[in-house]
Design a protein around this motif. Sequence first.
Motif, mmCIF file in Angstrom:
data_model
loop_
_atom_site.group_PDB
_atom_site.id
_atom_site.type_symbol
_atom_site.label_atom_id
_atom_site.label_comp_id
_atom_site.label_asym_id
_atom_site.label_seq_id
_atom_site.Cartn_x
_atom_site.Cartn_y
_atom_site.Cartn_z
ATOM 1 N N HIS A 118 0.846 -1.185 0.184
ATOM 2 C CA HIS A 118 -0.111 -0.105 0.189
ATOM 3 C C HIS A 118 0.867 1.304 -0.061
ATOM 4 N N LYS A 119 0.694 2.083 -0.883
ATOM 5 C CA LYS A 119 1.540 3.281 -1.287
ATOM 6 C C LYS A 119 1.145 4.294 0.064
ATOM 7 N N GLY A 120 2.252 4.984 0.673
ATOM 8 C CA GLY A 120 1.794 5.926 1.571
ATOM 9 C C GLY A 120 1.567 7.241 0.921
ATOM 10 N N TRP A 121 1.149 8.228 1.480
ATOM 11 C CA TRP A 121 1.229 9.787 1.181
ATOM 12 C C TRP A 121 2.210 10.142 0.303
ATOM 13 N N ASN A 122 3.272 10.048 0.722
ATOM 14 C CA ASN A 122 4.556 10.715 0.179
ATOM 15 C C ASN A 122 4.887 10.063 -1.348
ATOM 16 N N THR B 140 4.840 11.883 -4.738
ATOM 17 C CA THR B 140 6.045 12.193 -5.686
ATOM 18 C C THR B 140 5.611 12.200 -7.087
ATOM 19 N N ASN B 141 4.578 11.288 -7.379
ATOM 20 C CA ASN B 141 4.358 11.543 -8.999
ATOM 21 C C ASN B 141 3.688 12.818 -9.265
ATOM 22 N N ASP B 142 2.997 13.478 -8.371
ATOM 23 C CA ASP B 142 2.513 14.909 -8.799
ATOM 24 C C ASP B 142 3.635 15.606 -9.593
ATOM 25 N N SER B 143 4.954 15.667 -8.980
ATOM 26 C CA SER B 143 5.981 16.479 -9.619
ATOM 27 C C SER B 143 6.254 16.180 -11.196
ATOM 28 N N TRP B 144 6.122 14.849 -11.635
ATOM 29 C CA TRP B 144 6.311 14.400 -12.920
ATOM 30 C C TRP B 144 5.244 14.782 -13.868
ATOM 31 N N ALA B 145 4.060 15.068 -13.273
ATOM 32 C CA ALA B 145 2.837 15.627 -13.848
ATOM 33 C C ALA B 145 3.041 16.957 -14.521
ATOM 34 N N ILE B 146 3.999 17.499 -13.905
ATOM 35 C CA ILE B 146 3.904 18.973 -14.145
ATOM 36 C C ILE B 146 4.678 19.223 -15.748
ATOM 37 N N PHE B 147 5.483 18.203 -16.130
ATOM 38 C CA PHE B 147 5.688 18.197 -17.455
ATOM 39 C C PHE B 147 4.752 17.866 -18.545
#
Length: 229
Positions: free
Chosen positions: A7-11, A15-22
């Motif tokens: 189960h993935k934690g919040w962080n 973290t994937n949000d940063s790559w969505a910027i591109f």
Amino acid sequence: MRKEQHHKGWNEIKTNDSWAIFKIMGEFVNGFEKMSKIGPCVSIFGSARTKPEDKYYKLAEKVAKNIVEAGYGVITGGGPGIMEAGNKGAHLGGGTSVGLNIDLPFEQHDNPYIDHDKSLDFDYFFVRKVMFVKYSQGFVVMPGGFGTLDELFEALTLIQTHKIGKFPIILVGTDFWEGLLDWIKKTLLDSFSNISAKDLDLIHLVDTEEEVITILDSFYKESGLSPNF
């Protein structure tokens, strides 16, 4: 032996949000490059669920045809229903027909009346909305659902707060829009004073394609501007 599910934690998720910027930047760059070559047009909004036999589909087609014949281009959301009618009218009128399509799990698919070099696809609603506002000389709002209301109130908010210059916002269909306008006046303005009386001047309510063109032309003659084509 089966491993326990991780189960993935919040962080880890965020973290994937940063790559969505591109990807977001890519949509903005692609949109700006293509739309700047087209120039500002008039956007037509309305329901994707409206059928070709519906009176508002037929009216949207006439409105779009009149708009391009008056020298403007037409932008729609690129999908079926009212959007298809708008692109169809622009196509039949021999004018510029632009479609800003959005990837959705239902309802949305490209209609066949968009100019082949003027169809853009978006994953992000907010990027798509920027394109509508930045490159539109006016909004024609036909009967629609939540998405149509979202575009309408986005434009009203940006003009009201002086984040963008004023342009015509035209609601088509008294029988559809009158109840909402009554609520805005009686509740937002009279009962709660949450808007100013002059904010109502931003909205025009009409029922015919001729009225749409009259409002657009009058606004741009008064502003000293002209159609872009």
